[in-house]
Design an enzyme around this catalytic site. Structure first.
Site, PDB file in Angstrom:
ATOM      1  N   GLU B 280       0.826  -1.209   0.000  1.00 47.09           N
ATOM      2  CA  GLU B 280       0.000   0.000   0.000  1.00 47.09           C
ATOM      3  C   GLU B 280       0.859   1.258   0.000  1.00 47.09           C
ATOM      4  OE1 GLU B 280      -2.723  -0.626   3.288  1.00 47.09           O
ATOM      5  OE2 GLU B 280      -3.956  -1.985   2.115  1.00 47.09           O
ATOM      6  N   ASP B 359      -8.561  -8.856   4.359  1.00 44.12           N
ATOM      7  CA  ASP B 359      -8.243  -7.758   5.266  1.00 44.12           C
ATOM      8  C   ASP B 359      -9.300  -7.589   6.348  1.00 44.12           C
ATOM      9  OD1 ASP B 359      -6.946  -5.623   6.366  1.00 44.12           O
ATOM     10  OD2 ASP B 359      -7.637  -4.170   4.894  1.00 44.12           O
ATOM     11  N   GLU B 387     -12.457  -1.957  12.433  1.00 48.42           N
ATOM     12  CA  GLU B 387     -12.505  -1.271  11.139  1.00 48.42           C
ATOM     13  C   GLU B 387     -13.678  -1.738  10.270  1.00 48.42           C
ATOM     14  OE1 GLU B 387      -8.917  -1.669   8.904  1.00 48.42           O
ATOM     15  OE2 GLU B 387      -9.704  -0.637   7.141  1.00 48.42           O
TER      16      GLU B 387
END
Lengths: 663, 663
Positions: B280, B359, B387
């Site tokens: 990333e 993820d 998240e």
């Protein structure tokens, strides 16, 4: 004293006022008559041109016949020209511009500059030029402080603000003056210097920070531009310490009167206020049970003694809508809110209406509100900043779209250009970018806006010719051809690869750049397409739909009422139809979606190669910046094409009639 | 000198260490034997409890029989307990805890605290307690400077950072110490204090700002917690001024050796580095044509002389993937990158693997990488910060999910808990919020993580019982029942109203809160569901799909290979099936989607009313905060339900079998 020209910082593009554009004027003998502040501006322009090209300029009351050009600020027999009109004629080898006001003389000079050598050949019968609209305004959505979400310029794609940086006035007044000069050359005469979303730092421009606004006003004044300010309706509370902002409260009225008096002490020719009230979270009169006319009239009363105007925006809708609710229609909101108030607005209040009922989409119908408030001064608001039209990374010349809007005839055969008695306004697309507008070709939008505001029935291609002539004065003819090739159809090209048939809002939420077909589909913003496996579009008809179509007079109400008579390009705005619905073009809706998306990309590829062919014929920096943006435009157009086509193929199951690749 | 307890600021919730939890210990006579820094911590705890509840505590070598509790840091015959183990027994009225290390004694004390009065009744045979995993770590994704997009804490839903504020160390070391105390009480022994995305300010923690890390380490040390640091692979360039960060370059190796030596000068028990490389946008060894083993071994070599460890994250994939490309599969990436490197990592390197191949979705299969690197020390990374599981506005107790992961048996019958020889790590969900975790019930996640890291085969409901007993020590039995009712099934409830059948990523892009079925469908992130009008899911089979299923050993490779044998809850992760596909439950996929979404909302409504019934029986501030969050959870759950159901109804055209309202 002739006003010296502002000096541009190294590397800043001259836009449509490069020195060479003044060759015809600057190589001749000019006489200037009359006395007024703006005459010094005119004198400075001519003097600078003469220094460069060997001509001469004198002032005074002397015979005309030794001069090629007479710029005459007269006082007799020219009342009809008012402050901004001018005449232009040529006889016996002398070209004469007359005006009765300083602005008129300046606009007359720029008229001669546009004509170039043609202004000095043969005879010219006297022509009288007057702006059709008295107010031709840019609204800057510039924030004083950097907003955590919106940045320095809300919806800004041209660098930072020309006025503000990191919470302060930049104080680079020469650049502001150069900006004013560009605006005057296309006829703009008013600028609002801050965002309609008035945050805390910005609110104080009205009071203790008015000096910063006065500095900007001082830099714009020599170019005939009045300065306006966006204010917060809650200012009596947040700045004045009052417990209310109720427009009928005496203390509130007194506060605004006194605040406004002080503004005029600082800026005697201040233009007035711009207000976004009860919209997207901004405060407004609804909190006190008052109407928007009462809200607007509060500020109008404060401004009226000084000749100022309040621009009250009609962009009021429910931005917390439930997507499940198909009876509420955002498109209806402005009409529903404001038509009942027709006749209630004070003389010094202008109702500022977006050109479409939604929000600056690449294709919308014209707002029915514009035709429905005969007893109200309306201003029409356009968006030069390309929020939904490619963000100045894509070429999208909006002249043709704006022209369609301005020529649209509401009931009683009145065009939008005629109905916009309160003026034409554009959200600015300029910033501190070296090319002013990020994309060099987006300068054409700013220029076209000014010229269309001066004359709403102008032919946009002719306006573009003016812009090309000024901006590329020494270029060979194929440059003009190339610019037309890449600009003329660019709005329709953008429409092709983005939003089909008036559907709108298929964009990434928040920043609005790039495709997201469902991005606003389940949102609170009132922006839906209702696509399912069978069809797409919003039924806004009177019988089965939201009734929005009924807000129009005839012939539009009738035409929009049925999918059979509704223009193709607005079909999905007004109707929910099956994918197999056959358009007037003979294609089905789904095949139209596929075809236009493939075509749009092909047109971008073609435009990119036309631009590449102009290398060496235009300024290298301009060429490079445009070439670089074409790469991004092409990438973006392909992404739009593939996402939109894939979305509808997956949903409809209908294969492309031509067997092209859809993912 | 007994260590005084940290003083919590007014209004900060005591979490699972309220004073009343110490009643049993504090009302008795305690003898403490032994000498070590952590013995002072233990003494301080007992002394404070005795002051409150009237007991007594003494130190020294005296006979046991006058004491209810003996905490004995012995040195003989207890080698097998190492630093962290302890024994606990009770005979003849005396409860004895023995340990050979300070941590062991502290953990033993907390064990007695958890037992409460039961620790002091009857006889107890000697039990030996040892952590199954030597490293039980929290990774804080805290930024030193406020990141413009990610804020102070990346994916933080519990206020600001406990360590940093606005670019500086907060220096509120008593709060850090109180945090360490909570962590020790659930068995956590390592904390990484900054975000794995290492921005400019954060990079300097390694060098000139190491003193700020040392202060934190000093506050955590008395609770047996070692401090770790996330570092940038590019540090030799950005901080050291070298021209390369090539892991085989001698100057680079020297730079890391010297930098690490200085770190250990400041923090002698420093734990080591955490690295996110080539992921990333973070820098890594790929830039130099080196492998990730070479990258990790560079840092391992620098740390090894001091006993430190590098945690090298396996979260490496192409985040610029083209959504049109169906051959690339992000789920494959970690395995494809790292399995060829098995055996090449140095002894002081730990490969840190996310528990699933994507993820931290609410449902993923267990990462096949975990079973495929027998010659590498692996740590398994969980995400305590919610998240993708409701962002601490929704109740989502993750104990059962983590337990499923940890008990999952890869080939050769080894469980994930056994394979995680490098430790268990969680991304932290704590911040400076008064309740530590935003949602008070999210404290249960933090607690459960620590206890599962200590004992991966623990029964999660038993862990929850511990947490309830500590956190609500004086509550009537219906509180425990109520907490089980709202927590036990909350993960599956969240799964029901969000992502069906393992599909994942149907969330708002960027912030990941709230539904957006197509939010990641046309993105570069490798996160797709491929829903069309006929079906949905990703074919990850070996024959026709991406081959991901083939990365597993048996029986999983075989089970996942076919929709007939694949577990329902992972069906859409492994297979693209028609909406009419019949699940093992007997329902069609589409009916399962509708049913679970309706059920999920009903379960939230039920939980909310259970919680409401506990008013007056739990601390009012806790009750109010949870009640307020339930309103948002219910709103969110309804939004998920309606958007997901509407999306699939519009796409499939299949009506709900029970005729419920779908929009």
């Amino acid at each position: 004293m002739p006003l010296p020209l502002p000096v541009l910082p190294e590397g800043v593009d001259p836009a449509w006022l490069p020195p060479a554009a003044f060759r015809a004027v600057g190589s001749r003998r000019t006489l200037i008559r009359g006395s007024a502040p703006l005459v010094e501006t005119v004198h400075g322009e001519v003097a600078q041109a003469c220094r460069r090209f060997g001509g001469r300029v004198v002032r005074g009351v002397v015979p005309d016949d030794a001069y090629d050009l007479v710029l005459d600020l007269g006082t007799e027999g020219q009342e009809s020209l008012a402050d901004e009109g001018f005449t232009c004629a040529r006889e016996r080898g002398t070209t004469t511009v007359t005006a009765s006001g300083g602005r008129g003389l300046l606009y007359g000079l720029f008229h001669v500059v546009r004509l170039g050598d043609a202004a000095f050949t043969g005879e010219r019968a006297r022509e009288t030029h007057r702006p059709a609209l008295a107010l031709r305004m840019l609204d800057h959505w510039d924030n004083v402080a950097v907003h955590p979400v919106m940045g320095q310029v809300e919806r800004g794609y041209a660098g930072g603000s020309l006025f503000w940086r990191d919470g302060r006035a930049r104080g680079e007044l020469d650049r502001v003056r150069a900006y004013g000069r560009l605006l005057a050359a296309c006829g703009i005469n008013a600028v609002s210097v801050n965002n309609v979303n008035v945050h805390a730092a910005e609110a104080r421009l009205l009071t203790d920070r008015i000096g910063e606004v006065a500095d900007i006003a001082g830099a714009l004044r020599p170019y005939g531009i009045r300065t306006h300010l966006s204010v917060s309706f809650a200012a009596p509370i947040t700045l004045g310490g009052l417990s209310t902002a109720d427009p009928l409260d005496e203390a509130v009225r007194g506060w605004w009167a006194e605040a406004t008096r002080r503004v005029y002490e600082a800026i005697p020719d201040f233009g007035g206020y711009v207000v976004k009230a009860d919209s997207e979270g901004q405060p407004g009169p609804f909190a006190y049970g008052r109407s928007h006319a009462e809200g607007a009239n509060l500020l109008a009363a404060a401004l009226e003694p000084f000749g100022g105007t309040v621009h009250w925006r009609a962009f009021v809708y429910d931005h917390r809508q439930d997507w499940r609710d198909r009876t509420t229609d955002r498109a209806r909101a402005a009409y529903d809110h404001f038509v009942p108030l027709d006749g209630e607005f004070a003389k010094s209040a202008v109702l500022q209406v977006k050109h479409g009922p939604m929000d600056f989409q690449v294709r919308e119908p014209v707002s029915p509100l514009i035709g429905a408030m005969p007893r109200t001064r309306l201003a029409v608001e356009l968006q030069a900043t390309q929020e939904y039209t490619g963000q100045q990374r894509h070429v999208c010349w909006l002249g043709p779209m704006w022209s369609e809007v301005l020529r649209f005839r509401h009931e009683h055969d009145q065009s939008v250009g005629e109905l916009a008695r309160g003026g034409l306004v554009a959200v600015s697309n300029a910033g501190d970018d070296p090319f002013w507008t990020g994309h060099p070709l987006a300068q054409a939008n700013l220029y076209s806006f000014g010229r269309l505001a001066w004359r709403p029935d102008a032919e946009p291609r002719a306006v573009l010719d003016e812009w090309i002539g000024l901006s590329f004065p020494d270029a060979p003819p194929q440059v003009a051809d190339g610019l037309h090739a890449v600009l003329d159809g660019s709005w329709r090209t953008y429409e092709k690869y983005t939003a089909p048939l008036g559907v709108g809002f298929m964009v990434q939420p928040g920043h609005h750049y790039g495709p997201s077909v469902d991005g606003y589909e389940y949102s609170p913003w009132g922006t839906y397409h209702f696509a399912d496996r069978d069809g797409i579009g919003v039924d806004r008809g009177v019988k089965s739909g939201t009734g929005f179509a009924g807000q129009y007079g005839e012939p539009w109400a009738g035409l929009y009422a049925s999918p059979d008579t509704c223009p193709d390009e607005l079909l999905l705005f007004f109707h929910h139809v099956p994918y197999g619905h056959v358009l007037k073009s003979g294609k089905t809706v789904i095949q139209h979606i596929y075809d236009t998306h493939f075509e749009g990309v092909e047109e971008v590829e073609e435009a990119r190669s036309v631009w590449a062919s102009l290398a060496g014929q235009v300024d290298p920096a301009r060429h490079a910046r445009v070439a670089e943006r074409y790469e991004e435009q092409l990438r973006g157009a392909r992404e739009w094409r593939d996402q939109v086509n894939s979305y509808f193929f997956r949903k409809s199951g209908v294969p492309d009639g031509r067997g092209r690749r859809i993912y």
